[in-house]
Design a protein around this motif. Structure first.
Motif, short mmCIF file in Angstrom:
data_model
loop_
_atom_site.label_atom_id
_atom_site.label_comp_id
_atom_site.label_asym_id
_atom_site.label_seq_id
_atom_site.Cartn_x
_atom_site.Cartn_y
_atom_site.Cartn_z
N ASP A 12 15.67 -16.65 20.74
CA ASP A 12 15.87 -18.27 20.45
C ASP A 12 14.26 -18.00 19.83
OD1 ASP A 12 17.67 -19.03 21.50
OD2 ASP A 12 17.16 -21.07 22.50
N ARG A 13 13.03 -17.34 19.79
CA ARG A 13 11.30 -17.44 19.28
C ARG A 13 12.07 -16.40 18.09
NH1 ARG A 13 6.54 -19.47 20.92
NH2 ARG A 13 4.67 -18.18 19.44
N ALA A 14 13.06 -15.88 18.80
CA ALA A 14 13.08 -14.36 17.16
C ALA A 14 13.59 -14.79 15.62
CB ALA A 14 13.46 -12.83 18.05
N GLN A 16 13.65 -18.28 15.07
CA GLN A 16 12.60 -18.79 14.47
C GLN A 16 11.90 -18.07 13.97
OE1 GLN A 16 13.36 -22.91 14.75
NE2 GLN A 16 11.61 -22.51 13.53
N GLN A 17 11.24 -17.13 14.31
CA GLN A 17 10.84 -16.99 13.68
C GLN A 17 11.49 -15.91 12.17
OE1 GLN A 17 8.56 -14.16 16.61
NE2 GLN A 17 7.23 -14.88 16.77
N ALA A 18 11.66 -15.25 12.44
CA ALA A 18 13.35 -14.58 11.35
C ALA A 18 13.56 -15.61 10.26
CB ALA A 18 14.65 -14.05 11.87
N GLU A 20 11.85 -18.75 9.98
CA GLU A 20 10.51 -19.10 9.09
C GLU A 20 10.04 -17.53 7.90
OE1 GLU A 20 7.72 -20.18 12.29
OE2 GLU A 20 9.22 -22.02 12.35
N THR A 21 10.36 -16.90 7.82
CA THR A 21 9.77 -15.14 8.08
C THR A 21 10.63 -15.08 6.36
OG1 THR A 21 8.73 -13.83 9.40
CG2 THR A 21 9.47 -13.03 7.43
N ALA A 79 17.36 -22.43 16.65
CA ALA A 79 15.83 -22.26 15.93
C ALA A 79 16.11 -22.76 14.44
CB ALA A 79 15.85 -21.09 14.93
N VAL A 81 15.21 -24.81 10.39
CA VAL A 81 13.55 -24.98 9.08
C VAL A 81 14.76 -26.21 8.69
CG1 VAL A 81 12.79 -22.72 9.29
CG2 VAL A 81 14.98 -23.28 8.01
#
Length: 134
Positions: A12-14, A16-18, A20-21, A79, A81
């Motif tokens: 999940d963290r990966a 979320q980061q993807a 946001e990027t 994730a 946004v």
């Protein structure tokens, strides 16, 4: 790099980061926080039936015994946004989620976009109101 499907909560963290990027923030922090909370709760209500009473305009007549499509116990947002949607008074909450359906089939990486419009009250406060899904 995105984790492989089926990675579970560890990926999940990966995700979320993807997100946001790929989709840089463009809302004030308070609006983003409010939209993310509403988007997560609205998706949970739609998928599991839990909390539909909070949005009677989105789920009219939801107390009529409609069986939820997904298990509450096996549902999670992987994730999310919140970003502007064309105009300053419109926003979209983009959610990636996982769940087990009524047929006991689990899948992750499901995608849902929920749209909101900012409304102002006579006292000057504003809030984000979910828009009907088309």
């Amino acid at each position: 790099m995105l984790p492989p499907r089926g990675e579970g909560a560890a990926g999940d963290r990966a995700i979320q980061q993807a997100l946001e990027t790929a989709w840089p923030a463009d809302l004030p922090t308070g609006d983003e926080r409010q939209l993310l909370a509403a988007g997560r709760a609205l998706l949970r209500a739609d998928a599991t039936g839990t909390g539909r009473e909070r949005w009677p305009e989105v789920f009219p007549g939801s107390g009529r015994g409609l069986a939820p499509a997904f298990s509450t116990a096996r549902f999670r947002v992987q994730a999310a946004v919140a970003r502007r949607a064309g105009r300053p008074d419109r926003a979209v909450v983009h959610l990636v989620w996982a769940g087990t359906d009524r047929g006991d089939t689990y899948s992750d990486g499901r995608i849902t976009d929920l749209y909101f419009t900012r409304t102002a009250s006579p006292k000057g406060a504003s809030s984000w109101v979910p828009q009907p899904r088309i």
